[in-house]
Design a protein around this motif. Structure first.
Motif, PDB file in Angstrom:
ATOM      1  N   GLN A  11       0.829  -1.207   0.000  1.00 32.80           N
ATOM      2  CA  GLN A  11       0.000   0.000   0.000  1.00 32.80           C
ATOM      3  C   GLN A  11       0.865   1.260   0.000  1.00 32.80           C
ATOM      4  OE1 GLN A  11      -2.393   0.523   3.514  1.00 32.80           O
ATOM      5  NE2 GLN A  11      -3.899   1.802   2.440  1.00 32.80           N
ATOM      6  N   LYS A  12       1.935   1.232   0.769  1.00 28.93           N
ATOM      7  CA  LYS A  12       2.826   2.386   0.865  1.00 28.93           C
ATOM      8  C   LYS A  12       3.651   2.578  -0.401  1.00 28.93           C
ATOM      9  CE  LYS A  12       6.478   1.949   3.457  1.00 28.93           C
ATOM     10  NZ  LYS A  12       7.612   2.150   2.484  1.00 28.93           N
ATOM     11  N   ASP A  13       4.200   1.490  -0.931  1.00 28.55           N
ATOM     12  CA  ASP A  13       5.143   1.598  -2.044  1.00 28.55           C
ATOM     13  C   ASP A  13       4.468   1.641  -3.415  1.00 28.55           C
ATOM     14  OD1 ASP A  13       7.268   1.641  -0.325  1.00 28.55           O
ATOM     15  OD2 ASP A  13       7.718  -0.496  -0.500  1.00 28.55           O
ATOM     16  N   PHE A  14       3.230   1.134  -3.503  1.00 27.14           N
ATOM     17  CA  PHE A  14       2.557   1.084  -4.803  1.00 27.14           C
ATOM     18  C   PHE A  14       1.202   1.783  -4.740  1.00 27.14           C
ATOM     19  CE2 PHE A  14       5.521  -2.388  -4.724  1.00 27.14           C
ATOM     20  CZ  PHE A  14       6.079  -2.379  -5.996  1.00 27.14           C
ATOM     21  N   GLU A  15       1.130   2.859  -3.998  1.00 26.11           N
ATOM     22  CA  GLU A  15      -0.123   3.594  -3.839  1.00 26.11           C
ATOM     23  C   GLU A  15      -0.664   4.019  -5.201  1.00 26.11           C
ATOM     24  OE1 GLU A  15      -1.896   7.490  -1.475  1.00 26.11           O
ATOM     25  OE2 GLU A  15       0.250   7.045  -1.441  1.00 26.11           O
ATOM     26  N   GLY A  16      -1.944   3.714  -5.430  1.00 30.28           N
ATOM     27  CA  GLY A  16      -2.583   4.081  -6.692  1.00 30.28           C
ATOM     28  C   GLY A  16      -2.342   3.107  -7.820  1.00 30.28           C
ATOM     29  N   GLU A  17      -1.556   2.041  -7.570  1.00 29.23           N
ATOM     30  CA  GLU A  17      -1.247   1.086  -8.630  1.00 29.23           C
ATOM     31  C   GLU A  17      -1.866  -0.284  -8.373  1.00 29.23           C
ATOM     32  OE1 GLU A  17       2.853   0.908  -9.754  1.00 29.23           O
ATOM     33  OE2 GLU A  17       3.209   2.968  -9.119  1.00 29.23           O
ATOM     34  N   ASN A  18      -2.636  -0.410  -7.327  1.00 27.45           N
ATOM     35  CA  ASN A  18      -3.309  -1.675  -7.061  1.00 27.45           C
ATOM     36  C   ASN A  18      -4.448  -1.841  -8.058  1.00 27.45           C
ATOM     37  OD1 ASN A  18      -1.670  -2.068  -4.793  1.00 27.45           O
ATOM     38  ND2 ASN A  18      -2.983  -0.804  -3.547  1.00 27.45           N
ATOM     39  N   PRO A  19      -4.941  -3.080  -8.311  1.00 30.76           N
ATOM     40  CA  PRO A  19      -4.653  -4.290  -7.554  1.00 30.76           C
ATOM     41  C   PRO A  19      -3.537  -5.164  -8.138  1.00 30.76           C
ATOM     42  CG  PRO A  19      -6.499  -4.679  -8.981  1.00 30.76           C
ATOM     43  CD  PRO A  19      -6.083  -3.263  -9.224  1.00 30.76           C
ATOM     44  N   PHE A  20      -2.973  -4.773  -9.294  1.00 30.73           N
ATOM     45  CA  PHE A  20      -2.009  -5.662  -9.932  1.00 30.73           C
ATOM     46  C   PHE A  20      -0.569  -5.197  -9.750  1.00 30.73           C
ATOM     47  CE2 PHE A  20      -5.736  -6.300 -12.941  1.00 30.73           C
ATOM     48  CZ  PHE A  20      -6.166  -7.438 -12.300  1.00 30.73           C
ATOM     49  N   PHE A  21      -0.356  -3.978  -9.231  1.00 31.76           N
ATOM     50  CA  PHE A  21       0.979  -3.414  -9.039  1.00 31.76           C
ATOM     51  C   PHE A  21       1.736  -3.386 -10.365  1.00 31.76           C
ATOM     52  CE2 PHE A  21       0.159  -7.076  -6.123  1.00 31.76           C
ATOM     53  CZ  PHE A  21      -0.616  -6.406  -5.206  1.00 31.76           C
ATOM     54  N   ASN A  22       0.985  -3.362 -11.474  1.00 33.07           N
ATOM     55  CA  ASN A  22       1.621  -3.513 -12.787  1.00 33.07           C
ATOM     56  C   ASN A  22       0.728  -2.948 -13.890  1.00 33.07           C
ATOM     57  OD1 ASN A  22       3.906  -4.686 -14.289  1.00 33.07           O
ATOM     58  ND2 ASN A  22       2.361  -5.977 -15.247  1.00 33.07           N
ATOM     59  N   PHE A  62       4.580  -9.316 -11.922  1.00 31.10           N
ATOM     60  CA  PHE A  62       5.381 -10.205 -11.082  1.00 31.10           C
ATOM     61  C   PHE A  62       4.712 -10.464  -9.733  1.00 31.10           C
ATOM     62  CE2 PHE A  62       9.073 -11.846  -8.961  1.00 31.10           C
ATOM     63  CZ  PHE A  62       9.932 -12.298  -9.952  1.00 31.10           C
ATOM     64  N   LEU A  63       4.379  -9.388  -9.011  1.00 25.34           N
ATOM     65  CA  LEU A  63       3.780  -9.543  -7.683  1.00 25.34           C
ATOM     66  C   LEU A  63       2.373 -10.115  -7.755  1.00 25.34           C
ATOM     67  CD1 LEU A  63       4.894  -6.330  -5.765  1.00 25.34           C
ATOM     68  CD2 LEU A  63       5.544  -8.683  -5.279  1.00 25.34           C
ATOM     69  N   GLY A  64       1.613  -9.678  -8.737  1.00 27.55           N
ATOM     70  CA  GLY A  64       0.252 -10.190  -8.884  1.00 27.55           C
ATOM     71  C   GLY A  64       0.224 -11.684  -9.111  1.00 27.55           C
ATOM     72  N   ILE A  65       1.174 -12.183  -9.879  1.00 28.59           N
ATOM     73  CA  ILE A  65       1.273 -13.624 -10.142  1.00 28.59           C
ATOM     74  C   ILE A  65       1.582 -14.378  -8.849  1.00 28.59           C
ATOM     75  CG2 ILE A  65       2.723 -15.386 -11.248  1.00 28.59           C
ATOM     76  CD1 ILE A  65       2.861 -13.521 -13.699  1.00 28.59           C
ATOM     77  N   LEU A  66       2.475 -13.830  -8.033  1.00 25.12           N
ATOM     78  CA  LEU A  66       2.810 -14.495  -6.767  1.00 25.12           C
ATOM     79  C   LEU A  66       1.590 -14.551  -5.852  1.00 25.12           C
ATOM     80  CD1 LEU A  66       5.737 -14.249  -7.768  1.00 25.12           C
ATOM     81  CD2 LEU A  66       6.376 -13.516  -5.478  1.00 25.12           C
ATOM     82  N   VAL A  67       0.891 -13.428  -5.731  1.00 24.48           N
ATOM     83  CA  VAL A  67      -0.306 -13.377  -4.885  1.00 24.48           C
ATOM     84  C   VAL A  67      -1.357 -14.363  -5.381  1.00 24.48           C
ATOM     85  CG1 VAL A  67      -2.276 -11.942  -4.233  1.00 24.48           C
ATOM     86  CG2 VAL A  67       0.040 -11.014  -4.082  1.00 24.48           C
ATOM     87  N   GLY A  68      -1.628 -14.311  -6.661  1.00 31.34           N
ATOM     88  CA  GLY A  68      -2.699 -15.144  -7.225  1.00 31.34           C
ATOM     89  C   GLY A  68      -2.394 -16.628  -7.239  1.00 31.34           C
ATOM     90  N   SER A  69      -1.115 -16.985  -7.262  1.00 31.11           N
ATOM     91  CA  SER A  69      -0.766 -18.407  -7.348  1.00 31.11           C
ATOM     92  C   SER A  69      -1.182 -19.178  -6.106  1.00 31.11           C
ATOM     93  CB  SER A  69       0.735 -18.573  -7.595  1.00 31.11           C
ATOM     94  OG  SER A  69       1.494 -18.127  -6.485  1.00 31.11           O
TER      95      SER A  69
END
Length: 235
Positions: A143-154, A160-167
């Motif tokens: 939330q702090k480092d990717f503010e406004g870029e959720n939910p995929f951070f991409n 990259f991060l979305g794939i890890l979360v979703g897996s």
């Protein structure tokens, strides 16, 4: 098909979230590949030849060259096909943040979740508690480092991060069924819950995700083999 896309193969096993990561990355980029299913109880000579150090999956084979370990494979896929649905941001600082939180997710979130699967009784309760606390740290940091870029951070598609979360999505649901309680609660980690929901709404993700009933049967058999009883609350 471009020459760089030829001869892409993946050694994997269907229940593995680590193998799922690689398949998701390839599909998001539109890369054709051949899946070679491995039986980890009877490892093939090919697997032992291509990954002699860890002797496990996933292993990506591209033009005859093998790459092991899911996070390293994701980086390789991104760098080999950088213009097809990029998995990492172009900005060096943002890229470093992704790598930092991917490392945290792997070492803290994934490992405590794995412990919850393989432990019982008080040890399992402690693993679940650690998993939840690590999720809170992950959520706060993202939330702090990717503010406004959720939910995929991409951007508009999972990276990259979305794939890890979703897996871990189907695994989390199966574990919740075994535990008889929520492992990921909206009240405790609302953003993480929203990220999972958004990820699961992506068409390619729905098509690639692990089948719930099959995974449930697999976990039952696994826990019966380890502990003799499938229901975690009875162990």
């Amino acid at each position: 098909m471009a020459s760089s896309e030829k001869a892409v193969k993946m050694l994997g096993t269907w229940p593995s979230p680590f193998c799922l990561r690689v398949e998701l990355a390839l599909k998001l980029k539109g890369i054709s590949y051949e899946h070679i299913e491995e039986d980890l109880s009877n490892k093939s000579p090919l697997l032992l030849q291509l990954n002699p150090v860890h002797k496990t999956v996933p292993v990506l084979i591209h033009n005859g060259k093998a790459i092991a370990e899911s996070l390293i494979i994701l980086e390789y896929i991104h760098e080999t096909w950088p213009k097809l649905a990029p998995l990492l941001p172009e900005n060096a600082y943002k890229k470093a943040l992704v790598r930092f939180w991917a490392d945290f997710f792997e070492k803290k979130v994934t490992e405590t979740f794995r412990a919850a699967v393989l432990k019982s009784g008080k040890e399992q309760d402690m693993a679940v508690l650690s998993f939840t606390e690590n999720l809170k740290v992950f959520e706060h940091g993202i939330q702090k480092d990717f503010e406004g870029e959720n939910p995929f951070f991409n951007g508009e598609s999972p990276g990259f991060l979305g794939i890890l979360v979703g897996s871990l999505s189907t695994w989390i649901k199966v574990m919740e069924e075994f535990r008889g309680e929520r492992l990921v609660e909206t009240e405790k980690t609302p953003l993480f819950c929203s990220w999972l929901c958004a990820f699961n709404e992506v068409g390619l993700v729905r098509e690639t995700s692990l089948e719930h009933g099959r995974l449930l049967s697999y976990v039952k058999a696994l826990r019966e083999k380890i502990f003799g009883l499938p229901n975690m609350r009875k162990i």
